[in-house]
Every structure is written in structure tokens, then in C-alpha cells.
Motif scaffolding. Structure first.
Motif, PDB file in Angstrom:
ATOM      1  N   VAL A 175       0.839  -1.199   0.000  1.00  0.00           N
ATOM      2  CA  VAL A 175       0.000   0.000   0.000  1.00  0.00           C
ATOM      3  C   VAL A 175       0.880   1.257   0.000  1.00  0.00           C
ATOM      4  O   VAL A 175       0.647   2.201  -0.766  1.00  0.00           O
ATOM      5  N   GLU A 176       1.908   1.271   0.850  1.00  0.00           N
ATOM      6  CA  GLU A 176       2.789   2.433   0.930  1.00  0.00           C
ATOM      7  C   GLU A 176       3.581   2.630  -0.360  1.00  0.00           C
ATOM      8  O   GLU A 176       3.786   3.763  -0.795  1.00  0.00           O
ATOM      9  N   GLN A 177       4.026   1.539  -0.976  1.00  0.00           N
ATOM     10  CA  GLN A 177       4.739   1.658  -2.249  1.00  0.00           C
ATOM     11  C   GLN A 177       3.861   2.342  -3.292  1.00  0.00           C
ATOM     12  O   GLN A 177       4.327   3.230  -4.008  1.00  0.00           O
ATOM     13  N   GLN A 178       2.627   1.929  -3.386  1.00  0.00           N
ATOM     14  CA  GLN A 178       1.705   2.527  -4.355  1.00  0.00           C
ATOM     15  C   GLN A 178       1.423   3.991  -4.017  1.00  0.00           C
ATOM     16  O   GLN A 178       1.352   4.843  -4.896  1.00  0.00           O
ATOM     17  N   ARG A 179       1.275   4.282  -2.733  1.00  0.00           N
ATOM     18  CA  ARG A 179       0.982   5.644  -2.306  1.00  0.00           C
ATOM     19  C   ARG A 179       2.146   6.586  -2.595  1.00  0.00           C
ATOM     20  O   ARG A 179       1.968   7.733  -2.991  1.00  0.00           O
ATOM     21  N   LEU A 180       3.369   6.089  -2.415  1.00  0.00           N
ATOM     22  CA  LEU A 180       4.553   6.923  -2.608  1.00  0.00           C
ATOM     23  C   LEU A 180       5.067   6.926  -4.047  1.00  0.00           C
ATOM     24  O   LEU A 180       5.950   7.713  -4.385  1.00  0.00           O
ATOM     25  N   LEU A 181       4.515   6.085  -4.901  1.00  0.00           N
ATOM     26  CA  LEU A 181       4.979   5.975  -6.270  1.00  0.00           C
ATOM     27  C   LEU A 181       5.029   7.323  -7.014  1.00  0.00           C
ATOM     28  O   LEU A 181       6.005   7.594  -7.724  1.00  0.00           O
ATOM     29  N   PRO A 182       4.039   8.201  -6.843  1.00  0.00           N
ATOM     30  CA  PRO A 182       4.118   9.503  -7.529  1.00  0.00           C
ATOM     31  C   PRO A 182       5.322  10.351  -7.096  1.00  0.00           C
ATOM     32  O   PRO A 182       5.735  11.251  -7.821  1.00  0.00           O
ATOM     33  N   ASP A 194       6.140  14.993   4.866  1.00  0.00           N
ATOM     34  CA  ASP A 194       6.637  13.668   5.249  1.00  0.00           C
ATOM     35  C   ASP A 194       6.610  12.647   4.116  1.00  0.00           C
ATOM     36  O   ASP A 194       7.477  11.773   4.058  1.00  0.00           O
ATOM     37  N   ASP A 195       5.626  12.716   3.221  1.00  0.00           N
ATOM     38  CA  ASP A 195       5.584  11.741   2.131  1.00  0.00           C
ATOM     39  C   ASP A 195       6.796  11.885   1.223  1.00  0.00           C
ATOM     40  O   ASP A 195       7.421  10.892   0.845  1.00  0.00           O
ATOM     41  N   ARG A 196       7.149  13.099   0.861  1.00  0.00           N
ATOM     42  CA  ARG A 196       8.315  13.304   0.003  1.00  0.00           C
ATOM     43  C   ARG A 196       9.591  12.912   0.755  1.00  0.00           C
ATOM     44  O   ARG A 196      10.508  12.342   0.175  1.00  0.00           O
ATOM     45  N   LEU A 197       9.626  13.196   2.064  1.00  0.00           N
ATOM     46  CA  LEU A 197      10.777  12.787   2.869  1.00  0.00           C
ATOM     47  C   LEU A 197      10.899  11.263   2.916  1.00  0.00           C
ATOM     48  O   LEU A 197      11.993  10.715   2.776  1.00  0.00           O
ATOM     49  N   MET A 198       9.771  10.566   3.075  1.00  0.00           N
ATOM     50  CA  MET A 198       9.786   9.103   3.089  1.00  0.00           C
ATOM     51  C   MET A 198      10.246   8.571   1.734  1.00  0.00           C
ATOM     52  O   MET A 198      11.044   7.628   1.669  1.00  0.00           O
ATOM     53  N   ALA A 199       9.790   9.174   0.658  1.00  0.00           N
ATOM     54  CA  ALA A 199      10.210   8.755  -0.683  1.00  0.00           C
ATOM     55  C   ALA A 199      11.709   8.987  -0.872  1.00  0.00           C
ATOM     56  O   ALA A 199      12.405   8.151  -1.457  1.00  0.00           O
ATOM     57  N   LEU A 200      12.216  10.102  -0.357  1.00  0.00           N
ATOM     58  CA  LEU A 200      13.646  10.383  -0.443  1.00  0.00           C
ATOM     59  C   LEU A 200      14.435   9.366   0.373  1.00  0.00           C
ATOM     60  O   LEU A 200      15.464   8.855  -0.083  1.00  0.00           O
ATOM     61  N   ALA A 201      13.971   9.058   1.570  1.00  0.00           N
ATOM     62  CA  ALA A 201      14.655   8.061   2.403  1.00  0.00           C
ATOM     63  C   ALA A 201      14.700   6.706   1.700  1.00  0.00           C
ATOM     64  O   ALA A 201      15.732   6.018   1.713  1.00  0.00           O
ATOM     65  N   LEU A 202      13.611   6.334   1.068  1.00  0.00           N
ATOM     66  CA  LEU A 202      13.558   5.079   0.332  1.00  0.00           C
ATOM     67  C   LEU A 202      14.538   5.112  -0.845  1.00  0.00           C
ATOM     68  O   LEU A 202      15.272   4.145  -1.088  1.00  0.00           O
ATOM     69  N   SER A 203      14.579   6.220  -1.552  1.00  0.00           N
ATOM     70  CA  SER A 203      15.505   6.359  -2.671  1.00  0.00           C
ATOM     71  C   SER A 203      16.954   6.242  -2.205  1.00  0.00           C
ATOM     72  O   SER A 203      17.756   5.519  -2.804  1.00  0.00           O
ATOM     73  N   VAL A 204      17.295   6.927  -1.126  1.00  0.00           N
ATOM     74  CA  VAL A 204      18.664   6.880  -0.602  1.00  0.00           C
ATOM     75  C   VAL A 204      19.009   5.465  -0.142  1.00  0.00           C
ATOM     76  O   VAL A 204      20.115   4.969  -0.410  1.00  0.00           O
ATOM     77  N   ALA A 205      18.078   4.790   0.519  1.00  0.00           N
ATOM     78  CA  ALA A 205      18.318   3.414   0.954  1.00  0.00           C
ATOM     79  C   ALA A 205      18.544   2.492  -0.244  1.00  0.00           C
ATOM     80  O   ALA A 205      19.426   1.620  -0.217  1.00  0.00           O
ATOM     81  N   ASN A 206      17.765   2.690  -1.304  1.00  0.00           N
ATOM     82  CA  ASN A 206      17.951   1.881  -2.504  1.00  0.00           C
ATOM     83  C   ASN A 206      19.309   2.142  -3.151  1.00  0.00           C
ATOM     84  O   ASN A 206      19.988   1.214  -3.595  1.00  0.00           O
TER      85      ASN A 206
END
Length: 112
Positions: free
Chosen positions: A15-22, A64-76
Motif C-alpha cells: 500500500v505504501e509503495q503505491q501511495r509513494l509511487l508519484p 513527510d511523504d516526500r521525505l519518506m520517498a527520499l529516504a527510500l531512494s537513498v536506501a535503494n
């Protein structure tokens, strides 16, 4: 983790992956910009400050959503970098991580 908890966690991740996809494309661009700014400095103490400035800027500007997406990107990116370094040095990813962990422990002991 019991099977029910595992299924629940997987569902939440999906669910979170889909929500943060944009946010993915912008997070990737921000990660590249942040890495271009933060790498190549001789002063290791400067790097955390530069990275924190980026993170705070994203959080304060976009939330927070953009921050979470950035954190995910950096982790990847970090995961990919460790895998690439392992492949190029003939070590396992776990050995690369162990070396970083050992270096951090040694630095901490030097400060004490």
C-alpha cells in the motif's frame, strides 16, 4: 514473525509503495542532487550537515511523504552501492557492511 503478522506487513508495504509511487521520480532527482553535493569532500564532518540540510529542506518544503520517498531512494542507492562495491572488490555485501561497522566502532573508541 508469525505468518499473519508477515502478511499484514507485506500488505502495508505494498500500500505504501503505491501511495509513494508519484514521489519516486522527484525523490530520485533529489537523491542525485544530494549525492553530487555531499560526495568528494575531505571534511567528513561536513557530509552529515549537507545531507541533513537536504532532508530538512525536503521535509519543510514538501512534507513527510516526500521525505519518506527520499529516504527510500537513498536506501535503494546505498544498497546498490554496497552490492556494486562488493562485486568490484570480490567481497560479499556482508563483508562490506561489516567493514563499515568496524570502522564506525573504531572511530567511536577513538573519540572516547
Amino acid at each position: 514473525m508469525d505468518p499473519f503478522a508477515r502478511r499484514k506487513m507485506i500488505a502495508q508495504v505494498q500500500v505504501e509503495q503505491q501511495r509513494l509511487l508519484p514521489e519516486h521520480e522527484e525523490a530520485t532527482r533529489t537523491t542525485i542532487e544530494m549525492l553530487r553535493t555531499s560526495t568528494g569532500h575531505d571534511d567528513a564532518g561536513l557530509v552529515p550537515c549537507l545531507n541533513l540540510a537536504y532532508l530538512l529542506g525536503v521535509k519543510n518544503t514538501y512534507g513527510d511523504d516526500r521525505l519518506m520517498a527520499l529516504a527510500l531512494s537513498v536506501a535503494n542507492w546505498a544498497t546498490t552501492a554496497v552490492n556494486d562495491l562488493a562485486r568490484h572488490t570480490g567481497r560479499s555485501p556482508q563483508q562490506i557492511i561489516d567493514q563499515y561497522e568496524t570502522d564506525i566502532i573504531a572511530d567511536r573508541e577513538d573519540l572516547a
